[in-house]
Design an enzyme around this catalytic site. Structure first.
Site, PDB file in Angstrom:
ATOM      1  N   ARG A 188     -56.569  16.087 -12.787  1.00 44.92           N
ATOM      2  CA  ARG A 188     -56.342  17.534 -12.666  1.00 44.92           C
ATOM      3  C   ARG A 188     -56.554  18.178 -14.030  1.00 44.92           C
ATOM      4  O   ARG A 188     -55.934  17.777 -15.016  1.00 44.92           O
ATOM      5  CB  ARG A 188     -54.910  17.798 -12.178  1.00 44.92           C
ATOM      6  CG  ARG A 188     -54.555  19.274 -12.186  1.00 44.92           C
ATOM      7  CD  ARG A 188     -53.096  19.552 -11.829  1.00 44.92           C
ATOM      8  NE  ARG A 188     -52.856  20.972 -11.952  1.00 44.92           N
ATOM      9  CZ  ARG A 188     -51.819  21.521 -12.568  1.00 44.92           C
ATOM     10  NH1 ARG A 188     -50.875  20.762 -13.121  1.00 44.92           N
ATOM     11  NH2 ARG A 188     -51.699  22.829 -12.643  1.00 44.92           N
ATOM     12  N   GLU A 203     -47.615  27.145 -12.276  1.00 46.92           N
ATOM     13  CA  GLU A 203     -46.250  27.538 -12.623  1.00 46.92           C
ATOM     14  C   GLU A 203     -46.117  29.035 -12.908  1.00 46.92           C
ATOM     15  O   GLU A 203     -45.781  29.455 -14.010  1.00 46.92           O
ATOM     16  CB  GLU A 203     -45.754  26.732 -13.828  1.00 46.92           C
ATOM     17  CG  GLU A 203     -45.586  25.266 -13.505  1.00 46.92           C
ATOM     18  CD  GLU A 203     -44.880  24.482 -14.611  1.00 46.92           C
ATOM     19  OE1 GLU A 203     -44.607  25.045 -15.668  1.00 46.92           O
ATOM     20  OE2 GLU A 203     -44.595  23.294 -14.385  1.00 46.92           O
ATOM     21  N   ASN A 258     -44.877  20.828  -9.487  1.00 47.79           N
ATOM     22  CA  ASN A 258     -44.640  20.247 -10.807  1.00 47.79           C
ATOM     23  C   ASN A 258     -43.150  20.001 -10.912  1.00 47.79           C
ATOM     24  O   ASN A 258     -42.355  20.926 -10.732  1.00 47.79           O
ATOM     25  CB  ASN A 258     -45.049  21.212 -11.926  1.00 47.79           C
ATOM     26  CG  ASN A 258     -46.547  21.482 -11.951  1.00 47.79           C
ATOM     27  OD1 ASN A 258     -47.302  20.891 -11.186  1.00 47.79           O
ATOM     28  ND2 ASN A 258     -46.963  22.352 -12.845  1.00 47.79           N
TER      29      ASN A 258
HETATM   30  C1  BG6 Z   1     -45.383  22.522 -17.624  1.00 50.25           C
HETATM   31  C2  BG6 Z   1     -46.756  23.061 -17.945  1.00 50.25           C
HETATM   32  O1  BG6 Z   1     -44.506  23.574 -17.609  1.00 50.25           O
HETATM   33  O2  BG6 Z   1     -44.790  21.634 -18.496  1.00 50.25           O
HETATM   34  C3  BG6 Z   1     -47.538  22.235 -18.955  1.00 50.25           C
HETATM   35  O3  BG6 Z   1     -47.512  23.262 -16.789  1.00 50.25           O
HETATM   36  C4  BG6 Z   1     -46.599  21.801 -20.049  1.00 50.25           C
HETATM   37  O4  BG6 Z   1     -48.623  22.982 -19.418  1.00 50.25           O
HETATM   38  C5  BG6 Z   1     -45.558  20.886 -19.433  1.00 50.25           C
HETATM   39  O5  BG6 Z   1     -47.216  21.189 -21.150  1.00 50.25           O
HETATM   40  C6  BG6 Z   1     -44.586  20.299 -20.426  1.00 50.25           C
HETATM   41  O6  BG6 Z   1     -43.978  21.294 -21.157  1.00 50.25           O
HETATM   42  P1  BG6 Z   1     -43.724  21.131 -22.703  1.00 50.25           P
HETATM   43  O7  BG6 Z   1     -43.062  22.404 -23.121  1.00 50.25           O
HETATM   44  O8  BG6 Z   1     -42.821  19.965 -22.861  1.00 50.25           O
HETATM   45  O9  BG6 Z   1     -45.062  20.926 -23.317  1.00 50.25           O
END
Ligand code: BG6
Length: 489
Positions: free
Chosen positions: A80, A170, A299
């Site tokens: 993805r 998201e 997610n």
């Molecule tokens: C999700 C997003 O919210 O979490 C990603 O779709 C993101 O893009 C991932 O990297 C993890 O979040 P973080 O803040 O730990 O990088």
């Protein structure tokens, strides 16, 4: 529910991994790409961890063949990725940049040639800057035709080569971070504007789905939502009611619109009372109810625990109240000047005494994953594609060149086991994409917080040599895929 023996994963189950354009590609101005809101935002002093940005990221744009070769070596069934809108249409709505479009066509072809099914996300937060400047971004309905044009360009160029398409990643997170907490572009702190922008995104989502179904009737499309179950702190009825409120506030507000075309009633009335409800015209209603996703992307990182709202609650004072965290996009807790928030009379977020947390304070809750999958399937009756789940941690590159990320292996193992139980319960699932394939840029945590199966040799200060080094988890996932998850018991 206890089982002596768990069901097998379906034969066609897509074991995958995920990424997003801004977090991996780099090449921020190569081959005619226009700037995105993140190209601008990340350069504002103090906005990102140590001033990190995606100018180079892990240079996937130039090294995608090497990355895809590693996916093939692993036996990955699906990858993805997201498309950078301003690479395809530099100003968001004008001329198509053929070189930018070609990158994605080539990536898709490379994946297919290597036996990896491409899963394409249309929007993972990097809006063309020109659309922000000209229209105020998602706050204006004028952006919708631009989004449709961009989608059409991809539907035409890539078509049936990609079977599973994701509209928005998201929506709950990027609207809250961008329009409420000021931690993402466009750095706004205004709830009315947030709910308005969110409504425009709902309309754009519906338009993209309807256009897709017209143009690519054999494909599948749906949004990817950051879903977390909400628990009451205990069996006090007031806390159970608070959990129902929190569920509507954090989940149904989006999921109901995607699947039923209507906003949930209690939450909408609450926003109306505060004068911040989005305006829904009769034409909006027709559009929203006409667009049906084919599957739901979920997610999952964690859920949240709540108790009765702080205004009425006088009896429970001995639990830890969740502090506001600027880098945790989920279930943030308003305080001080944010206290005029719709959730204040609805629930109060607290720590869950039964759960451990990651180094970044995110609760680790594999059972919550099963709860989430069951809730979503029972409520909306659509197949589920887990489009993100993973552990952000500090990984150490040992002197012998290995990365012993057993903590990540344990985390993924526990979550995949709960997913298998959910399948045994009866949830219909398409696949599972771990976040992430390679290490990549965390929007607000730089290159320190790593998620990948493949270590990338760079840090916050230096790009080093960007070498790709498979971690221990790479070989663990490779083995799991070869057995179609039969070893996860
Ligand atoms: C999700 C997003 O919210 O979490 C990603 O779709 C993101 O893009 C991932 O990297 C993890 O979040 P973080 O803040 O730990 O990088």
């Amino acid at each position: 529910m206890f089982y002596e023996k768990l069901d097998q994963f379906p034969e066609s189950f897509l074991w995958g991994a995920a990424s997003a354009a801004y977090q991996v590609e780099g090449a921020f101005d190569a081959d005619g790409k226009g700037p995105s809101i993140w190209d601008e935002f990340s350069k504002i002093p103090g906005k990102t961890f140590k001033g990190t940005n995606g100018d180079v990221a892990i240079d996937h744009y130039h090294r995608y063949k090497e990355d895809v070769a590693l996916m093939a070596k692993m036996g990955l069934k699906a990858y993805r990725f997201s498309v950078a809108w301003s690479r395809v249409i530099p100003d968001g709505e004008g001329e198509i940049n053929q070189a930018g479009l070609q990158f994605y066509v080539d990536l898709v072809d490379e994946l297919i040639a290597n036996g990896v099914e491409p899963v394409l996300t249309l929007y993972h937060w990097d809006l063309p800057l020109a659309l922000q400047t000209k229209y105020g971004g998602w706050e204006s309905r004028e952006i919708i035709p631009a989004f449709k044009k961009y989608c059409q360009a991809l539907y035409e160029a890539i078509g049936d080569k990609v079977k599973h398409w994701i509209t928005f990643n998201e929506q709950n997170v990027f609207t809250a971070m961008g329009y409420r907490w000021e931690t993402h572009p466009p750095k706004v702190s205004d709830l009315k504007r947030m709910y308005q922008a969110n409504h425009v995104i709902n309309l754009a989502n519906a338009e993209a789905i309807n256009l897709f179904h017209d143009m690519l009737p054999n494909g599948k499309i749906g949004p990817s939502f950051g879903y977390g179950p909400t628990y009451g702190l205990n069996a006090r009825p007031e806390n159970i009611l608070a959990a129902a409120n929190s569920h509507e506030f954090n989940n149904s507000w989006w999921m109901d619109v995607y699947c039923k075309g209507t906003y949930p009633k209690f939450m909408y009335k609450q926003l109306e009372r505060l004068g911040i409800a989005p305006e829904v015209t009769p034409a909006d209603h027709v559009l929203l109810t006409s667009a049906k996703p084919d599957f739901l992307g979920i997610n999952y990182y964690h859920g949240g625990t709540v108790r009765e709202n702080r205004i009425e609650n006088t009896s429970e004072t001995d639990v830890e109240i969740k502090e506001f965290s600027a880098t945790d996009p989920y279930l943030m807790q308003p305080k001080d000047e944010q206290a005029q928030s719709p959730e204040i009379p609805m629930f109060e977020t607290v720590s869950n005494p039964h759960l451990k947390t990651t180094e970044w304070g995110w609760e680790i809750d594999p059972v919550g994953f099963r709860v989430a999958l069951r809730e979503v399937y029972a409520t909306y009756d659509l197949p589920i594609f887990v489009t993100e789940n993973g552990l952000g941690a500090i990984d150490i590159l040992e002197e012998d060149g290995s990365v012993q990320d057993d903590v990540r292996i344990n985390y993924l193992n526990e979550h995949i086991l709960e997913m298998r139980k959910a399948i045994t319960d009866g949830v219909e699932m398409i696949g599972y994409c771990a976040w992430s394939f390679t290490d990549l840029l965390s929007w607000l945590n730089g290159y320190k917080k790593r998620y990948g199966f493949v270590y990338v040799n760079r840090d916050d200060e230096s790009e080093k040599d960007l070498a790709r080094i498979p971690k221990k988890s790479f070989f663990w996932y490779q083995d799991l895929i070869a057995q179609n998850g039969a070893n996860i018991n």
